[in-house]
Design an enzyme around this catalytic site. Structure first.
Site, PDB file in Angstrom:
ATOM      1  N   GLU A 111       0.429  -1.086   0.073  1.00 20.10           N
ATOM      2  CA  GLU A 111       0.095  -0.230  -0.604  1.00 20.10           C
ATOM      3  C   GLU A 111       1.204   0.723  -0.071  1.00 20.10           C
ATOM      4  OE1 GLU A 111      -3.369  -0.468   2.240  1.00 20.10           O
ATOM      5  OE2 GLU A 111      -2.941   1.875   3.412  1.00 20.10           O
ATOM      6  N   GLU A 115      -2.927  10.355   3.231  1.00 19.06           N
ATOM      7  CA  GLU A 115      -3.950  10.661   4.378  1.00 19.06           C
ATOM      8  C   GLU A 115      -3.706  12.095   5.116  1.00 19.06           C
ATOM      9  OE1 GLU A 115      -4.972   6.647   6.125  1.00 19.06           O
ATOM     10  OE2 GLU A 115      -2.834   7.403   7.105  1.00 19.06           O
ATOM     11  N   THR A 129       1.830  10.062   5.005  1.00 20.63           N
ATOM     12  CA  THR A 129       2.052   9.201   4.073  1.00 20.63           C
ATOM     13  C   THR A 129       2.845   7.419   4.471  1.00 20.63           C
ATOM     14  OG1 THR A 129       4.407  10.088   3.597  1.00 20.63           O
ATOM     15  CG2 THR A 129       2.630  10.908   2.222  1.00 20.63           C
ATOM     16  N   ARG A 139       5.599   2.782   8.762  1.00 21.57           N
ATOM     17  CA  ARG A 139       6.587   3.808   8.008  1.00 21.57           C
ATOM     18  C   ARG A 139       6.620   5.379   7.416  1.00 21.57           C
ATOM     19  NH1 ARG A 139       7.321  -0.796   5.356  1.00 21.57           N
ATOM     20  NH2 ARG A 139       9.320  -2.180   5.621  1.00 21.57           N
ATOM     21  N   SER A 204     -10.779   8.223  16.680  1.00 21.99           N
ATOM     22  CA  SER A 204      -9.796   8.005  17.669  1.00 21.99           C
ATOM     23  C   SER A 204      -8.921   8.139  18.185  1.00 21.99           C
ATOM     24  CB  SER A 204     -10.300   6.619  17.596  1.00 21.99           C
ATOM     25  OG  SER A 204      -9.304   6.476  16.840  1.00 21.99           O
ATOM     26  N   TRP A 205      -7.366   8.531  16.857  1.00 24.38           N
ATOM     27  CA  TRP A 205      -6.223   9.069  16.663  1.00 24.38           C
ATOM     28  C   TRP A 205      -5.793  10.407  15.790  1.00 24.38           C
ATOM     29  CZ3 TRP A 205      -4.072   8.237  11.596  1.00 24.38           C
ATOM     30  CH2 TRP A 205      -4.607   8.444  10.690  1.00 24.38           C
ATOM     31  N   GLY A 209      -3.656  12.766  18.700  1.00 20.61           N
ATOM     32  CA  GLY A 209      -3.483  11.418  18.940  1.00 20.61           C
ATOM     33  C   GLY A 209      -5.089  11.188  19.724  1.00 20.61           C
ATOM     34  N   ARG A 285      10.783   4.546  19.557  1.00 25.11           N
ATOM     35  CA  ARG A 285       9.719   3.602  18.873  1.00 25.11           C
ATOM     36  C   ARG A 285       9.637   2.474  18.538  1.00 25.11           C
ATOM     37  NH1 ARG A 285       6.172   4.868  13.182  1.00 25.11           N
ATOM     38  NH2 ARG A 285       4.549   3.453  13.090  1.00 25.11           N
TER      39      ARG A 285
END
Length: 299
Positions: A111, A115, A129, A139, A204-205, A209, A285
């Site tokens: 994909e 967004e 992205t 990513r 929700s995000w 956040g 992360r």
């Protein structure tokens, strides 16, 4: 195009050069499909929330408390360039997500995502992205755009070839993802993908956040699409044909294996002034073990 003041001397110096350089990318195209949403796409979610102009040249998606909406290309493709003009939701758009992407829709899917994450009135959109390869994602990169994407249409492009993936905004490269398959980095190269777009509830995000929720009193929320161009290898089951270099598959030629000198300067400008998150800088992360591609050349 209006750019921030600190960049204007640079724009004046390279304005003519970038136009000349970018024309090379566009002029070699032999268009596969261009213009009519009714012929090239079908509605995949909530037809009552999709509106297409009589001539098929423009389409809107609507989000309300009942539903969002989405559409997908009829054909699937393996490499090529996709351009789509989009105008985002005006005003209070927090919690909304407008997505424009290519996807193979498989469990181990590939994909390539744009967004657009809405924000409270007066605060800028975030463009996120992402690249999925063989089912692996994480990513994400995020930027603030140098214009108001809800005021007018702008062109968002994906160049996907055997060498690299280039995300572009008004033909300016904002992100690169190179094919480092020979070094063990997953790269979308075998699964054909459709072109898709959607508008949905991501409260929700999506904004701080999930702290800022959708204000339904400001709805319904509408995103507009138009003037798309798909110049890509239509999937007919022949991987070797789409992987090859030919007049039709211009995007696979060596000249498109990296950015031009001028494009590199624009890319660096975006990274310096507009990048707000890069997964390759998020050591926490990944427990200080960044993905392998983070240590490899971007171009």
């Amino acid at each position: 195009m209006t750019l921030i003041n600190r960049s204007k001397p640079f724009v004046l110096l390279v304005g003519f050069s970038i136009i000349s350089s970018l024309l090379l990318w566009v002029s070699q195209a032999s268009v596969v499909s261009s213009g009519d949403f009714n012929k090239d796409f079908f509605v995949t979610w909530s037809p009552t929330h999709v509106n297409t102009s009589n001539d098929g040249r423009s389409r809107t998606l609507k989000l309300d408390q009942e539903s969002g909406a989405s559409f997908s290309s009829i054909q699937t493709f393996l490499f090529g360039q996709i351009d789509m003009k989009i105008k985002l939701i005006r005003g209070s758009s927090q919690g909304t997500v407008v997505a424009y992407y290519m996807s193979s829709d498989q469990p181990n899917r590939d994909e390539i995502d744009f967004e657009f994450l809405g924000n409270v009135n007066g605060q800028p959109y975030i463009l996120q992205t992402n690249v999925y390869a063989e089912g692996l994602d994480n990513r994400e990169e995020r930027i603030h755009l140098w214009f108001d994407p809800a005021k007018d249409f702008h062109t968002y492009s994906i160049l996907w070839n055997i060498h690299q993936i280039v995300f572009m905004v008004d033909q300016i490269p904002i992100r690169l993802y190179r094919n480092h398959g020979e070094k063990g980095v997953a790269y979308p190269r075998l699964q054909p993908m459709s072109v898709q777009a959607s508008l949905w509830n991501g409260e929700s995000w999506a904004t701080r956040g999930g702290h800022d929720k959708i204000d339904w009193s400001k709805g319904p929320f509408v995103a507009s699409f138009g003037d798309y161009k798909i110049d890509a290898c239509i999937w007919i089951g022949n991987t070797s044909f789409c992987n090859g270099e030919s007049t039709e598959n211009w995007w696979n030629k060596n000249e498109f294996s990296s950015l031009t000198r001028v494009q590199k300067r624009w890319f660096k400008w975006v990274r310096k002034y507009h990048l707000i998150y890069d997964y390759c800088q998020d050591y926490g992360r990944f427990n200080n073990k960044l993905p392998k591609e983070c240590s490899l050349p971007k171009y």
